[in-house]
Design a protein around this motif. Structure first.
Motif, PDB file in Angstrom:
ATOM      1  N   HIS A 193      42.990  18.731  64.739  1.00 18.47           N
ATOM      2  CA  HIS A 193      42.465  18.272  65.483  1.00 18.47           C
ATOM      3  C   HIS A 193      42.052  16.214  65.263  1.00 18.47           C
ATOM      4  O   HIS A 193      42.130  15.637  64.946  1.00 18.47           O
ATOM      5  N   TYR A 244      34.137  22.741  58.657  1.00 16.83           N
ATOM      6  CA  TYR A 244      33.208  21.551  60.236  1.00 16.83           C
ATOM      7  C   TYR A 244      32.429  20.407  59.259  1.00 16.83           C
ATOM      8  O   TYR A 244      32.674  19.070  60.102  1.00 16.83           O
ATOM      9  N   GLU A 267      37.835  19.916  76.887  1.00 15.89           N
ATOM     10  CA  GLU A 267      37.070  20.490  76.031  1.00 15.89           C
ATOM     11  C   GLU A 267      36.141  20.997  77.330  1.00 15.89           C
ATOM     12  O   GLU A 267      36.096  20.755  78.398  1.00 15.89           O
ATOM     13  N   GLY A 270      42.125  20.581  69.135  1.00 17.61           N
ATOM     14  CA  GLY A 270      40.344  20.427  68.443  1.00 17.61           C
ATOM     15  C   GLY A 270      39.576  21.771  69.795  1.00 17.61           C
ATOM     16  O   GLY A 270      39.087  22.687  69.407  1.00 17.61           O
ATOM     17  N   ILE A 287      36.728  24.749  69.565  1.00 20.65           N
ATOM     18  CA  ILE A 287      35.250  25.000  68.979  1.00 20.65           C
ATOM     19  C   ILE A 287      35.097  25.788  70.338  1.00 20.65           C
ATOM     20  O   ILE A 287      33.887  26.437  70.445  1.00 20.65           O
ATOM     21  N   ILE A 322      41.033  23.224  64.457  1.00 14.58           N
ATOM     22  CA  ILE A 322      39.826  22.220  65.010  1.00 14.58           C
ATOM     23  C   ILE A 322      39.769  20.638  63.813  1.00 14.58           C
ATOM     24  O   ILE A 322      39.858  19.529  63.863  1.00 14.58           O
TER      25      ILE A 322
END
Length: 369
Positions: free
Chosen positions: A25, A284, A247, A55, A59, A22
C-alpha cells in the motif's frame, strides 16, 4: 502459558502477510506515480487495490492480533505507561538511525522539526498507528473495565450502535463521524472483538470464508464498476471508493476478521516464521519514517519508473523483495541496540524488542506490530 519459544505460528504468519499488504500500500500511495491518470484496465484495478484496500486490511489484521490478546489481560495505567516507554525506545532507535543516514545523504534537510521528531515521535504523530496505539493503551484499563461492568446486553447494543455509526453510515461518500486514522478506530475494533471473545461467539470456517469473500467481492466490484463508468475528474474518484475500502469499513473488517479467524485456527510452530514476524514492526517503522519514506518511494523503489512494462514491473518486485530481506537481516542489530538502551537505562535485559521472555510469553510491546 505459551512461551516465546513454542508460541504458535498461525497468527505470526498472518502478521507477515499483513506487513506485506501494508508496505505494498505504501509503495503505491507514497510514490509520485499518478495512478488515476492511467486508463482503466486490470493492471490499474490491481494497483487501485494496493492503493487503499490492501493497506487497510493489513492495519486491521495487526490490530485484531493485538486486541485479541489484550482483551483478557488486566492492564493497569502504570503497565500501559511502561509499554509505551518500551515502544518509545524502538522509535528512538529508528529515528536516530535515520538521522545518521540523513546527515550523510542530505545534511541540509536536518532542521528543528527533525530533532523534535527524534525526541517526541509519539506526540508529533510521526507514525500515526503508533501514536494511536499509545493513546489506546492509556485508555485501555478504563475502556476494558467499563465494557466488562456493563454486561452482555449493553455491550451488544454498543457494538450495534458503533457498526451503524462507523460502518453503515460510512457508505455515504465523504462521511466523517470522528472515525479515521486515530485511536477511535482502535476502541471500535476492541469493543467488537471483546464482545466476540468474552461471550464465546463462534463462527465456522464456512461462515468465515463467506464473510471474507463477500467483503472482497464488495471491494473489487465497487472499484471495477465505479472506475469503468466514471466520467468526471479522476482525482475525485477515490472519495467515492472510500465507503468500501477506507480504514475500519465493513468490507475491510469482514475480510480482515475472516483472515484472522482462519489463521487463528492454524496450529503449527515454525522458528523461521516467528523470526520473520518479529521484524514486521521494524519494517513498518522504517518504511514510514519521514526521511526514509521519501528516499525509498521516490528514489530507490519508484513505482512510476517501473510501471510501463511487465519486465520493469518484475524488476520492481525484485527490488521490493531485496529491501524486505535486508530489513529482516537488520532486525537482529536493531534488537541488540535496543537491548543495550534498556540496559543503559537500568532495565532488565530479559526484555527484548518489547517482548518478554518470561512465562507471560506472548505479550509484546506491540503484540501487533
Amino acid at each position: 502459558m505459551k512461551t516465546e519459544k513454542n508460541r504458535e505460528s498461525g497468527l505470526e504468519l498472518l502478521r507477515i502477510i499483513a506487513i506485506i499488504l501494508i508496505v505494498s500500500h505504501h509503495l503505491v500511495v507514497h510514490c509520485p506515480f499518478d495512478l488515476w491518470a492511467e486508463p482503466f484496465c486490470l493492471k490499474r484495478l490491481f494497483f487501485q487495490f494496493l492503493y487503499r484496500a490492501s493497506g487497510k486490511i493489513g492495519i486491521a489484521l495487526f490490530l485484531l492480533i493485538t486486541v485479541w490478546f489484550l482483551a483478557d489481560k488486566e492492564i493497569s495505567l502504570r503497565q500501559a505507561a511502561k509499554k509505551i516507554w518500551s515502544l518509545w525506545s524502538i522509535l528512538f532507535f529508528w529515528n536516530l538511525s535515520s538521522l545518521v543516514l540523513q546527515f550523510i545523504i542530505d545534511p541540509t534537510s536536518v532542521i528543528a522539526s527533525t530533532w523534535l521528531d527524534l525526541l517526541f515521535p509519539l506526540t508529533r504523530n510521526e507514525w500515526w498507528y503508533v501514536s494511536s496505539y499509545s493513546v489506546f493503551m492509556l485508555l485501555l484499563p478504563f475502556v476494558r473495565t467499563s465494557l466488562q461492568k456493563m454486561g452482555k446486553r449493553p455491550h451488544l447494543q454498543l457494538c450495534i450502535l458503533m457498526i451503524v455509526l462507523w460502518g453503515l453510515l460510512r457508505f455515504v461518500p465523504g462521511a466523517n463521524l470522528g472515525m479515521g486514522l486515530n485511536f477511535v478506530g482502535f476502541c471500535y475494533v476492541f469493543t467488537l472483538l471483546a464482545y466476540y471473545k468474552w461471550y464465546s461467539l463462534r463462527l465456522s470456517r464456512f461462515a468465515l470464508n463467506v464473510a471474507g469473500l463477500l467483503g472482497l467481492f464488495a471491494i473489487v466490484i465497487w472499484n471495477a464498476v465505479l472506475s469503468a463508468v466514471w466520467v468526471g475528474d479522476a482525482d475525485n474518484l477515490p472519495i467515492y471508493l472510500e465507503p468500501v475500502q477506507d480504514e475500519w469499513s465493513i468490507p475491510i473488517l469482514a475480510v480482515s476478521f475472516a483472515l484472522f479467524g482462519l489463521f487463528r485456527g492454524m496450529h503449527f510452530h515454525s522458528k523461521i516464521v516467528n523470526h520473520i514476524a518479529s521484524a514486521s514492526f521494524g519494517v513498518y517503522l522504517i518504511t514510514e519514517q519521514p526521511f526514509i519514506l521519501k528516499q525509498l518511494w521516490f528514489n530507490w523503489v519508484n513505482l512510476s519508473v517501473f510501471s510501463l512494462t511487465n519486465t520493469r514491473f518484475c524488476c520492481l518486485c525484485c527490488r521490493y523483495s531485496l529491501f524486505f530481506v535486508l530489513r529482516l537481516c537488520w532486525s537482529s542489530c536493531e534488537r541488540v541496540c535496543i537491548g543495550l538502551l534498556w540496559i543503559g537505562c537500568g532495565r532488565s535485559s530479559s526484555i527484548e524488542y518489547g517482548r518478554k521472555k518470561s512465562g507471560d510469553g506472548y505479550w509484546n510491546a506491540f503484540a501487533v506490530l
